[in-house]
Design an enzyme around this catalytic site. Structure first.
Site, PDB file in Angstrom:
ATOM      1  N   ASP A   9       7.856 -15.747  -9.187  1.00 57.84           N
ATOM      2  CA  ASP A   9       7.682 -16.154 -10.399  1.00 57.84           C
ATOM      3  C   ASP A   9       6.147 -15.993 -10.815  1.00 57.84           C
ATOM      4  O   ASP A   9       5.489 -15.868  -9.661  1.00 57.84           O
ATOM      5  CB  ASP A   9       7.864 -17.700 -10.673  1.00 57.84           C
ATOM      6  CG  ASP A   9       7.534 -18.296 -11.660  1.00 57.84           C
ATOM      7  OD1 ASP A   9       7.807 -17.646 -13.055  1.00 57.84           O
ATOM      8  OD2 ASP A   9       6.990 -19.120 -12.039  1.00 57.84           O
ATOM      9  N   ASP A  11       3.964 -17.557 -13.672  1.00 58.37           N
ATOM     10  CA  ASP A  11       3.027 -18.768 -14.562  1.00 58.37           C
ATOM     11  C   ASP A  11       3.431 -19.941 -13.474  1.00 58.37           C
ATOM     12  O   ASP A  11       4.482 -20.360 -13.281  1.00 58.37           O
ATOM     13  CB  ASP A  11       3.584 -19.190 -15.841  1.00 58.37           C
ATOM     14  CG  ASP A  11       3.279 -18.013 -16.854  1.00 58.37           C
ATOM     15  OD1 ASP A  11       2.421 -17.343 -16.821  1.00 58.37           O
ATOM     16  OD2 ASP A  11       4.480 -17.778 -17.682  1.00 58.37           O
TER      17      ASP A  11
HETATM   18  C1  BG6 Z   1       7.232 -18.520 -18.207  1.00 60.66           C
HETATM   19  C2  BG6 Z   1       6.861 -20.121 -18.395  1.00 60.66           C
HETATM   20  O1  BG6 Z   1       6.971 -17.860 -17.152  1.00 60.66           O
HETATM   21  O2  BG6 Z   1       7.382 -17.791 -19.430  1.00 60.66           O
HETATM   22  C3  BG6 Z   1       7.347 -20.697 -19.529  1.00 60.66           C
HETATM   23  O3  BG6 Z   1       6.981 -20.734 -17.388  1.00 60.66           O
HETATM   24  C4  BG6 Z   1       7.246 -19.917 -20.871  1.00 60.66           C
HETATM   25  O4  BG6 Z   1       6.435 -21.917 -19.743  1.00 60.66           O
HETATM   26  C5  BG6 Z   1       8.087 -18.405 -20.710  1.00 60.66           C
HETATM   27  O5  BG6 Z   1       7.668 -20.503 -22.116  1.00 60.66           O
HETATM   28  C6  BG6 Z   1       7.546 -17.535 -21.850  1.00 60.66           C
HETATM   29  O6  BG6 Z   1       6.518 -17.168 -21.930  1.00 60.66           O
HETATM   30  P1  BG6 Z   1       5.653 -16.230 -23.046  1.00 60.66           P
HETATM   31  O7  BG6 Z   1       4.342 -15.753 -22.436  1.00 60.66           O
HETATM   32  O8  BG6 Z   1       6.819 -15.255 -23.188  1.00 60.66           O
HETATM   33  O9  BG6 Z   1       5.458 -17.300 -24.275  1.00 60.66           O
HETATM   34 MG    MG Z   2       6.596 -20.674 -13.300  1.00 59.56          MG
END
Ligand code: BG6
Ligand code: MG
Length: 215
Positions: A9, A11
């Site tokens: 993963d 984030d």
């Molecule tokens: C995930 C995060 O990796 O990405 C979530 O853990 C987030 O919190 C999701 O909502 C979508 O992210 P983005 O960058 O497309 O808004």
């Molecule tokens: Mg994550």
């Protein structure tokens, strides 16, 4: 070692962008007068942008149109990308950089499996644009975690079956997605104690001892 590939993963695992997600959502929630805190933020880990917004709006007294929701998501993403723009390769921790290099030298295929549509931008900011063998992200899936689609896509991109890969996740929704897809999971951060995971990491380098990979 039983695994041939590792799917990370992004984030909250490779980088601390989970904090930036929180700050951007918090600014939007405050502007709209909606209660939102770090505990509630944990529900958004691994969840898509629009699904995250719906979770935040559950605490609102008002009903919003689809057009208003789209504008809120855009507002949050603009704030979030402003924070991402300040990131540099210095935001990649030594523990993660060193561990990734050892895993690469051990011959493992390394992939990203993230719900984020900002994945490529983040990898570029932290200097990992060309590091991974495959990147499956929010732009190539129709179902967000806890659906296993993004991990199955990543495994397919590195030509491995789920039982040949391990997923590293900080979100309970991500651990659920990994298990649903037939992957073993190493959990870290907010999901560290999730009982569905096979390994429980205090830091990414714990993978090297847990998987018995020597430096
Ligand atoms: C995930 C995060 O990796 O990405 C979530 O853990 C987030 O919190 C999701 O909502 C979508 O992210 P983005 O960058 O497309 O808004
Ligand atoms: Mg994550």
């Amino acid at each position: 070692m039983q695994y041939k590939g590792i799917i990370f993963d992004l984030d909250g695992v490779i980088c601390s962008t989970d904090e930036y997600h929180y700050l951007a959502w918090k600014a939007l929630a405050d502007r709209l007068g909606i209660p939102f805190d770090r505990e509630r933020n944990n529900l958004l880990r691994g969840v898509s942008r629009m699904a995250s917004l719906e979770i935040i709006l559950e605490k609102s007294d008002k009903a919003y149109s689809d057009a208003e929701k789209a504008a809120f998501a855009e507002e949050k993403n603009t704030m979030y990308r402003e924070l991402l723009g300040r990131m540099s390769p210095a935001d990649l921790s030594d523990d993660i950089r060193d561990t990734l290099n050892v895993l690469r030298e051990a011959g493992l295929k390394l992939a990203i499996g993230s719900s984020s549509k900002n994945t490529r931008f983040i990898l570029e900011r932290i200097g990992l644009s060309n590091f991974f063998d495959a990147v499956a992200d929010g732009n190539c899936i129709t179902h967000s975690k806890p659906h296993p689609e993004v991990f199955l896509k990543a495994a397919g991109m590195i030509s491995l079956a789920p039982d040949q890969c391990i997923v590293v996740e900080d979100a309970h929704a991500g651990v659920e997605a990994a298990v649903a897809g037939g992957f073993d999971c190493a959990a870290i951060g907010d999901a560290k104690d999730d009982e569905r995971a096979r390994y429980h990491l205090s830091r990414i380098s714990d993978l090297l001892s847990d998987l018995q990979i020597k430096d």
